[in-house]
Design an enzyme around this catalytic site. Structure first.
Site, PDB file in Angstrom:
ATOM      1  N   GLU A 166      -1.364  -6.686   7.614  1.00  0.00           N
ATOM      2  CA  GLU A 166      -0.022  -6.459   8.145  1.00  0.00           C
ATOM      3  C   GLU A 166       0.177  -7.320   9.385  1.00  0.00           C
ATOM      4  OE1 GLU A 166       2.963  -6.046   8.071  1.00  0.00           O
ATOM      5  OE2 GLU A 166       3.309  -3.904   7.770  1.00  0.00           O
ATOM      6  N   HIS A 171       0.827  -1.211   0.000  1.00  0.00           N
ATOM      7  CA  HIS A 171       0.000   0.000   0.000  1.00  0.00           C
ATOM      8  C   HIS A 171       0.864   1.266   0.000  1.00  0.00           C
ATOM      9  CE1 HIS A 171       0.914   0.961   4.211  1.00  0.00           C
ATOM     10  NE2 HIS A 171       0.762  -0.331   4.468  1.00  0.00           N
TER      11      HIS A 171
END
Length: 203
Positions: A85, A7
């Site tokens: 994550e 990202h």
């Protein structure tokens, strides 16, 4: 074809904070990085059959921007926390410099970069791999083997865990792996699941 994208810069990346599973948005720079990634993919002639992303909005927003740039906002998108994550546990929300002052440079480095030592209340890279890799092998790899073009928008550590497998990296080698935000990594995967070719797109 498999394309992996970390990202774009998040608001907490910008502030040098541990983020993990905290659901923060992209910074202005992160939005621009996502647009550049989408533009680079469009210029290189990429289109996708399906997209995968995490349950966190910084990865989802990056994907949305990329697909908008490609004119492909109607393709199927699978969202799953298996691609999140790594969970930084007690470190989440803390400034990285403040964490070093509290626990020491060496200890924080171990938590951030070792393969199997988790931060307090959080996940190691090994823990992260144990959820990312089964998801990849069950949901993503079969589509790539079928010849589908797949994009995955995820996170630094979930993608490091996947790249460790794809590139056959050792525990020591993966600790040195750094992924830039918003840079597409392109893999050509053979029918047996092995990597035939890898390249990064310049943005």
């Amino acid at each position: 074809m498999l394309v992996l994208v970390r990202h774009g810069e998040s608001e907490w990346n910008k502030l040098n904070l541990f983020t993990g599973w905290r659901d923060v948005e992209l910074s202005e720079r992160g939005v621009e990085e996502a647009r550049k990634a989408g533009h680079a993919l469009k210029e290189a002639g990429f289109t996708f059959d399906i997209a995968f992303t995490s349950a966190l909005k910084r990865a989802q927003h990056t994907l949305d921007i990329i697909l908008e740039e490609l004119g492909q906002t109607d393709i199927p998108i699978e969202r799953d926390q298996a691609l999140n994550e790594r969970d930084y546990g007690d470190l989440a929300g803390l400034n990285k410099d403040a964490a070093r002052e509290r626990w020491g440079e060496e200890q924080v480095h171990i938590w951030r970069r070792s393969y199997d030592t988790p931060p307090p209340g959080g996940e190691s890279l090994k823990d992260t791999a144990e959820r990312v890799l089964p998801y990849y092998e069950d949901k993503i790899l079969p589509l790539v083997k079928e010849g589908k073009d797949v994009i995955v928008s995820a996170h630094g550590n979930s993608l490091r865990a996947l790249i460790m497998k794809l590139d056959d990296l050792s525990r020591d080698e993966v600790t040195q792996l750094n992924l830039a935000t918003g840079v597409p990594i392109v893999y050509k995967i053979d029918a047996d699941g092995s990597v035939a070719e890898k390249r990064e797109l310049s943005i």
